[in-house]
Scaffold this motif. Sequence first.
Motif, PDB file in Angstrom:
ATOM      1  N   UNK A  43      -4.073  14.199   3.408  1.00 39.50           N
ATOM      2  CA  UNK A  43      -2.807  13.360   3.087  1.00 39.50           C
ATOM      3  C   UNK A  43      -1.492  14.028   3.509  1.00 39.50           C
ATOM      4  N   UNK A  44      -1.929  15.458   3.873  1.00 36.67           N
ATOM      5  CA  UNK A  44      -0.439  15.998   4.133  1.00 36.67           C
ATOM      6  C   UNK A  44      -0.795  17.089   5.329  1.00 36.67           C
ATOM      7  N   UNK A  45      -1.117  18.272   5.085  1.00 36.48           N
ATOM      8  CA  UNK A  45      -1.270  19.421   6.207  1.00 36.48           C
ATOM      9  C   UNK A  45      -2.257  18.694   7.299  1.00 36.48           C
ATOM     10  N   UNK A  46      -3.274  18.026   7.180  1.00 38.26           N
ATOM     11  CA  UNK A  46      -3.886  17.789   8.369  1.00 38.26           C
ATOM     12  C   UNK A  46      -3.316  16.796   9.356  1.00 38.26           C
ATOM     13  N   UNK A  47      -2.500  15.845   8.708  1.00 40.06           N
ATOM     14  CA  UNK A  47      -1.636  15.046   9.483  1.00 40.06           C
ATOM     15  C   UNK A  47      -0.500  15.654  10.070  1.00 40.06           C
ATOM     16  N   UNK A  85       0.965  -1.256  -0.090  1.00 37.30           N
ATOM     17  CA  UNK A  85      -0.108  -0.106  -0.047  1.00 37.30           C
ATOM     18  C   UNK A  85       0.968   1.190  -0.077  1.00 37.30           C
ATOM     19  N   UNK A  86       2.080   1.233  -0.705  1.00 37.58           N
ATOM     20  CA  UNK A  86       2.821   2.160  -0.577  1.00 37.58           C
ATOM     21  C   UNK A  86       2.433   3.592  -1.474  1.00 37.58           C
ATOM     22  N   UNK A  87       1.242   3.151  -2.290  1.00 31.91           N
ATOM     23  CA  UNK A  87       0.826   4.302  -3.219  1.00 31.91           C
ATOM     24  C   UNK A  87      -0.670   4.400  -2.787  1.00 31.91           C
ATOM     25  N   UNK A  88      -0.939   4.497  -1.519  1.00 35.51           N
ATOM     26  CA  UNK A  88      -2.368   4.402  -1.306  1.00 35.51           C
ATOM     27  C   UNK A  88      -2.836   5.834  -1.216  1.00 35.51           C
ATOM     28  N   UNK A  89      -2.025   7.106  -1.075  1.00 36.29           N
ATOM     29  CA  UNK A  89      -2.453   8.219  -1.067  1.00 36.29           C
ATOM     30  C   UNK A  89      -2.663   8.628  -2.860  1.00 36.29           C
ATOM     31  N   UNK A  90      -1.886   8.143  -3.756  1.00 36.89           N
ATOM     32  CA  UNK A  90      -2.397   8.402  -4.937  1.00 36.89           C
ATOM     33  C   UNK A  90      -3.665   7.699  -5.230  1.00 36.89           C
ATOM     34  N   UNK A  91      -3.704   6.439  -4.710  1.00 41.02           N
ATOM     35  CA  UNK A  91      -5.088   5.867  -5.027  1.00 41.02           C
ATOM     36  C   UNK A  91      -6.168   6.535  -4.432  1.00 41.02           C
ATOM     37  N   UNK A  92      -5.920   7.381  -3.187  1.00 38.00           N
ATOM     38  CA  UNK A  92      -7.317   8.029  -2.637  1.00 38.00           C
ATOM     39  C   UNK A  92      -7.342   9.336  -3.516  1.00 38.00           C
TER      40      UNK A  92
END
Length: 599
Positions: free
Chosen positions: A487-491, A456-463
Amino acid sequence: MTYDTIIRNGRWFDGSGAPSAIRDIGIRDGHVAAISADALDGTGCADVIDASGRWVLPGLIDIHTHYDVEVLGGPALSESLRHGVTTIMLGSCSLSTIYVNGEDAGDIFGRVEAIPRDFVISAVDQHKSWNSCAQYISALESRPLGPNVAAFIGHSDMRAATMGLDRSTRDDERPTRAELARMEAMLAEAIDAGMVGMSSQQLLFDKLDGEACRSRTLPSTYAKARELRRLKAQLRRSGLILQSGPDIENPLNLGSQLAQSLGLFRKKLKTSLLSAADVKANPYAVALLGPMARLVNRFGGDFRWQHLPVPFEVYADGIDLVIFEEFGAGAAALHLRDEVERNELMRDEAYRRQFRKQYESKLGIRVWHRDFYDAEIVECPDPAVAGKSFGQVGADRGGLHPVDAFLDLVLEHGRALRWRTTISNHRPEVLKKFAADPGVQMGFSDAGAHLRNMAFYNMGLRLLRHVRDADRAGKPFISIEQAVHRLTGELADWYRLDAGHLRVGDRADVVVIDPEHLDASLDAYAEEPVAQYGGLSRMVNRNDDTVQAVLVGGRTVFRNGQPSDLVGRTRTGSFLRAGRPVPALQADIADSEVLLDVR
């Protein structure tokens, strides 16, 4: 004005969820020095990236990995980098390598995370030069880190190192006052060093490897209320985070994990819990997850579920898969390391009766839906069974029970029998609800673990693909800007990390994506050998046309699917300390001019 890199004419997302816009981005000394609607002067700029038609995002953040072993000998962590992940989190699920020795690390990581035990031992024994969190961080910073790294300290790590692995995994043992005080001192030192918090575990099907304590659950699962209260009190005082996995078979445990986040009559405890998933085994539980989080947060808590925003598809070689740990017959097979003994067990008719009974039982909460008709054989020395389910094979063999068909094939072919099934997150409409739920965080990739089981290394791209496709279909569930934010600032903001944003003055962790290649290639199967694990072939993702460029600290680490000369040789990533800015690896831009034009 001279820049080290200019990214031209891309659709810029700043990570906050604000509207995107076509901008030029100028990078100097590792930071964003300019964002302009007009073309930036490229005089003297060594690297100009044409991002026309591309998205320019902050580097993605992966909040749940098990790279703790791999980062020691392979700190480039290129499998994450190549998919635009520029910040990763270590120390999940109570596991870290800060205090334990190699032998104990092998027992703790080997079976739970499906990383070859001997290589865990070798990596820790070969590289360990630290005896504290501060020394551990210094050791990581001395390596050629690819992405940025942040970390939890693992409760199982502290407990095993303090009490010994044997005593720390016995129900009748408690830490002495001195041992509990030592664990508190370890956590205090971790907080002072900049760790994001502590990870613990109550899930009871994570089992130890090795011989001495084999098949006991992780040390953290043996901790009683007093020990946990004292450690959590430190997290409350510091405002740091508890990551935990509940005992899913015990509703009271799950309830207490939710309630602990509340700040009634005391400081709230920031809690990240595993995990929000649309499991096939219980399609109704998903309706409670979001409301539970919202209720806790409404009454003063600060609670988040972790969620994998893609279908949870897993592969297995024979019977080697963690889902079998959740019931007695499966765990009994995995307990046996010797293949001859294991095969003898699987031939035994009494064992098979037990397996069939537990497979068919509808009682209790489970992760795996236990349906061998929903499990496809993808590779086998017998080509006649490839592409079939175990249920179909049983029918073809005279009406065999699916369990018997499965066990027969494992006996015939061992690990050469490869199969797959999807355990959860199979309904797109439910994934859309999770993606929009403020009580749910995008994470739980398990990168660096389960090497033969999942990728799931590309899970961000899939979202991002899911969101983009819905937008194009005229049925948006969140905006692309919101998806990038999630995927970025919120985390970054919740974990208090200097990452996740792309504004003037921010560190230049950047990914350039071609949205036209957010396509079926994201689902394609691929493998790649891991040199430090003896050439073991690991499941990976390959989307080289999707990710055009990746920069960490302003330096290019990937371009069109190929690593730059820096990867594995030079440190581009930094250790991110909670609540603290990261010192620049190059000259700081504090005294430099910046240009901001957001017309």
